[in-house]
Write a protein that holds these residues in place. Structure first.
Motif, mmCIF file in Angstrom:
data_model
loop_
_atom_site.group_PDB
_atom_site.id
_atom_site.type_symbol
_atom_site.label_atom_id
_atom_site.label_comp_id
_atom_site.label_asym_id
_atom_site.label_seq_id
_atom_site.Cartn_x
_atom_site.Cartn_y
_atom_site.Cartn_z
ATOM 1 N N GLN A 9 32.447 47.853 37.453
ATOM 2 C CA GLN A 9 33.342 47.382 36.556
ATOM 3 C C GLN A 9 32.999 45.436 36.621
ATOM 4 O O GLN A 9 32.946 44.957 35.518
ATOM 5 N N ILE A 10 33.001 45.757 38.256
ATOM 6 C CA ILE A 10 33.189 44.411 38.109
ATOM 7 C C ILE A 10 31.861 43.281 37.547
ATOM 8 O O ILE A 10 31.828 42.205 37.446
ATOM 9 N N GLN A 18 28.744 39.604 34.195
ATOM 10 C CA GLN A 18 27.928 39.599 33.033
ATOM 11 C C GLN A 18 28.247 39.413 31.994
ATOM 12 O O GLN A 18 27.747 37.515 31.142
ATOM 13 N N ARG A 19 28.798 39.585 31.047
ATOM 14 C CA ARG A 19 30.290 39.509 29.794
ATOM 15 C C ARG A 19 30.925 37.986 30.289
ATOM 16 O O ARG A 19 31.126 36.986 29.479
ATOM 17 N N LEU A 20 30.805 37.050 31.588
ATOM 18 C CA LEU A 20 31.443 35.921 31.515
ATOM 19 C C LEU A 20 30.285 35.064 31.733
ATOM 20 O O LEU A 20 30.050 33.926 32.194
ATOM 21 N N VAL A 24 37.769 37.683 39.763
ATOM 22 C CA VAL A 24 37.593 38.627 38.281
ATOM 23 C C VAL A 24 37.039 39.672 39.323
ATOM 24 O O VAL A 24 38.044 40.914 38.677
ATOM 25 N N VAL A 25 37.312 40.060 40.900
ATOM 26 C CA VAL A 25 37.011 40.884 41.834
ATOM 27 C C VAL A 25 38.584 41.568 41.735
ATOM 28 O O VAL A 25 38.282 43.001 41.231
#
Length: 305
Positions: A75-76, A81-83, A103-104
């Motif tokens: 999920q992280i 990747q999206r960011l 993010v974590v």
């Protein structure tokens, strides 16, 4: 008697036999603490997520005290990747700069943790989400990684690699967990700790679960994985192992790569006083119940003997 009625009676009789088989295990573990590390496919497939939540709720309802520690690596990675941020790994650990640590914390302490809490509550439990920062639960220290490149002479010093906000468990204060358990809640813990420097650190969920089991004097530590358990060189499941047998299997190369840290976590927990550790296949429906409440079980049981 009609054929349909016979089938229904046989099915009901089977259910009764299952309950009777579970009874001595329920009696034995009532009032005991079981720490469950939740990760892998069991965290990403809807069917398995609901199966896991029901298992945890049932444990609590029969008088066992489950404590859940969860991961969230995929999920992280997906959010990074999206960011547009590339994930970098050294010796299996994610390099975590300050931006990545944000993010974590958002994923582990927020999205994933609250999803698990919601799932358990939807199935009739009373779960409360925590990170290791809550109540000063997990104190962390920064991990220092040394790596020698193939071109480096043995006489030369290895390179020291800075992984950023990646830590290990320095200590655990279980006060907040004890309070929740005594209040009949199910703690769900994200593996984030805080260091003496005041910074947050991302910690491997297996390590947090193992240390948590030690500190809580847990009866059992259950590690959900994406494999059947510990396998021999022919790929067959090893259902029961002692500490000495585990050491032999590592020495002769039977236990390799990614399973070694998981097994080391298990053996450390056993040496720290946990009665038994189970490494089980989280891809199976109701894996926790099958391992705890059936004679055969589904994974590898590790004991000190």
């Amino acid at each position: 008697m009609k054929k349909q009625e016979s089938i229904e009676i046989n099915s009901a009789t089977h259910i009764a036999h299952v309950l009777i088989e579970a009874l001595p295990y329920i009696r034995r573990f009532k009032g005991k603490t079981v720490v469950v590390k939740y990760g892998g496919n069991a965290m990403t497939e809807e069917r398995l997520k609901n199966s896991f939540a029901r298992d945890i709720v049932l444990l609590k309802l029969v008088g066992i005290n489950p404590v859940v520690v969860h991961g969230g690596g995929p999920q992280i990675g997906n959010l990074l990747q999206r960011l547009g941020k590339t994930s970098e790994f050294v010796q299996g650990m994610r390099v975590t700069d300050a931006e990545t640590m944000d993010v974590v914390e958002m994923v582990l302490g927020g999205l994933v943790n609250k999803e698990i809490v919601n799932l358990i509550n939807r199935h009739g439990g009373s779960a409360v989400g925590l990170s290791g920062k809550d109540g000063d639960l997990v104190r962390a220290r920064k991990i220092v990684v040394k790596q020698r490149s193939p071109e480096t002479e043995e006489t030369e010093e290895p390179e020291i690699i800075d992984l950023g906000h990646v830590g290990e468990v320095e200590s655990i204060d279980p006060s907040v967990v004890d309070m929740l358990v005594q209040g009949d809640f199910i703690p769900v813990i994200a593996p984030i700790g805080v260091g003496a420097d005041g910074f947050s650190y991302n910690i491997n969920a297996d390590l947090v679960a193992g240390k948590m089991a030690e500190v809580l004097k847990a009866e059992k530590l259950i590690l959900l994985t994406n494999t059947k358990g510990i396998l021999d060189k022919e790929g067959s499941l090893l259902t029961g192992l002692s500490l000495s047998e585990v050491d032999d299997l590592i020495s002769d190369g039977t236990i390799t790569s990614g399973m070694i840290p998981k097994v080391r976590c298990a053996t450390d927990a056993l040496k720290g006083g946990v009665a038994s550790v189970h490494i089980i296949d989280g891809r199976i429906d109701h894996a926790v119940l099958l391992e705890l409440f059936t004679d055969q079980g589904i994974g590898t049981l590790l004991m000190r003997r």
